[in-house]
Write a protein that holds these residues in place. Structure first.
Motif, short mmCIF file in Angstrom:
data_model
loop_
_atom_site.label_atom_id
_atom_site.label_comp_id
_atom_site.label_asym_id
_atom_site.label_seq_id
_atom_site.Cartn_x
_atom_site.Cartn_y
_atom_site.Cartn_z
N GLU A 1 -8.92 7.46 1.64
CA GLU A 1 -9.48 6.27 1.01
C GLU A 1 -8.51 5.68 -0.01
O GLU A 1 -7.66 6.39 -0.55
N ILE A 2 -8.69 4.38 -0.24
CA ILE A 2 -7.92 3.70 -1.27
C ILE A 2 -8.61 3.96 -2.59
O ILE A 2 -9.79 3.67 -2.75
N VAL A 3 -7.87 4.54 -3.53
CA VAL A 3 -8.51 4.99 -4.76
C VAL A 3 -8.09 4.22 -6.01
O VAL A 3 -8.77 4.29 -7.02
N GLY A 4 -6.97 3.50 -5.94
CA GLY A 4 -6.53 2.85 -7.17
C GLY A 4 -5.57 1.70 -6.94
O GLY A 4 -5.14 1.42 -5.82
N PHE B 1 -3.26 2.35 -3.83
CA PHE B 1 -2.87 3.76 -3.78
C PHE B 1 -3.84 4.45 -2.83
O PHE B 1 -5.03 4.53 -3.10
N TYR B 2 -3.31 4.93 -1.70
CA TYR B 2 -4.16 5.49 -0.65
C TYR B 2 -3.97 6.99 -0.51
O TYR B 2 -2.83 7.47 -0.49
N HIS B 3 -5.06 7.70 -0.41
CA HIS B 3 -5.03 9.15 -0.17
C HIS B 3 -5.17 9.44 1.32
O HIS B 3 -6.22 9.18 1.90
N SER B 4 -4.13 9.98 1.94
CA SER B 4 -4.23 10.39 3.33
C SER B 4 -4.65 11.85 3.38
O SER B 4 -4.59 12.56 2.39
N GLY B 5 -5.06 12.28 4.56
CA GLY B 5 -5.47 13.67 4.73
C GLY B 5 -6.82 13.92 4.08
O GLY B 5 -7.86 13.75 4.70
N GLU B 6 -6.77 14.31 2.82
CA GLU B 6 -8.02 14.55 2.12
C GLU B 6 -8.45 13.27 1.41
O GLU B 6 -7.71 12.72 0.61
N LEU C 1 0.85 -1.19 0.00
CA LEU C 1 0.00 0.00 0.00
C LEU C 1 0.89 1.23 0.00
O LEU C 1 1.81 1.35 0.82
N PHE C 2 0.65 2.10 -0.94
CA PHE C 2 1.39 3.36 -1.06
C PHE C 2 0.50 4.50 -0.60
O PHE C 2 -0.62 4.65 -1.08
#
Length: 139
Positions: free
Chosen positions: A59-62, A51-56, A5-6
């Motif tokens: 969620e895992i998006v891709g 591919f995870y978005h932290s902060g905003e 997970l990135f």
DNA sequence: GCCAACGTTGGC
DNA sequence: GCCAACGTTGGC
């Protein structure tokens, strides 16, 4: 095959930006944490990653693929750190939020839950399968 | 904006 | 080698 997970702050580097790179992929640089470095070193070409978005978003998006294994990070002058190359495969039909992950008892041991600060994390095959399913990927 | 968790630094 | 102090991250 191993799974990873990135994590990225969309403000600095978002999935959309990464996805725009297309098949050419992109260097995942700037990792300056020993645990994360060990994970980078364990990666093999063809491994998959979330591919995870932290902060905003949070969620895992891709889904991405490791296109080139660990090599010296071009942004590091000391030669102590490594980067990998990852290329986007596809977006998740339904992004999986950290709230949804925390609400799933079978995912309680995910590193994302246990140590959300680690920027490059290992993901088990079972976690990969579950999250993919939650994200709308049939399997 | 707050604060808990974590990693790093530096004095001893 | 220990541990207090500090800075950073990231969820809430």
């Amino acid at each position: 095959m191993a799974y990873w997970l990135f994590k990225s702050e969309p403000g600095s580097w978002s999935w959309d930006q990464h996805n725009a790179k297309g098949k050419s992929g992109d260097e995942w640089t700037g990792i300056r944490n020993y645990q994360a470095r060990n994970n980078l070193r364990a990666m093999k070409k063809g491994d998959r990653g979330f591919f995870y978005h932290s902060g905003e978003g949070k969620e895992i998006v891709g889904i991405v693929e490791v296109a080139r294994p660990a090599h010296p990070d071009p942004t590091d002058k000391t030669g102590e750190w490594v980067s990998v190359e990852i290329r986007p495969l596809h977006a998740l039909p339904k992004p999986v939020s950290i709230a949804a992950i925390k609400a799933e008892p079978r995912l309680k041991d995910m590193v994302l839950v246990r140590n959300s600060r680690l920027s490059v994390q290992p993901v088990s095959a079972e976690e990969w399968r579950l999250v993919s399913k939650m994200g709308g990927l049939g399997q």
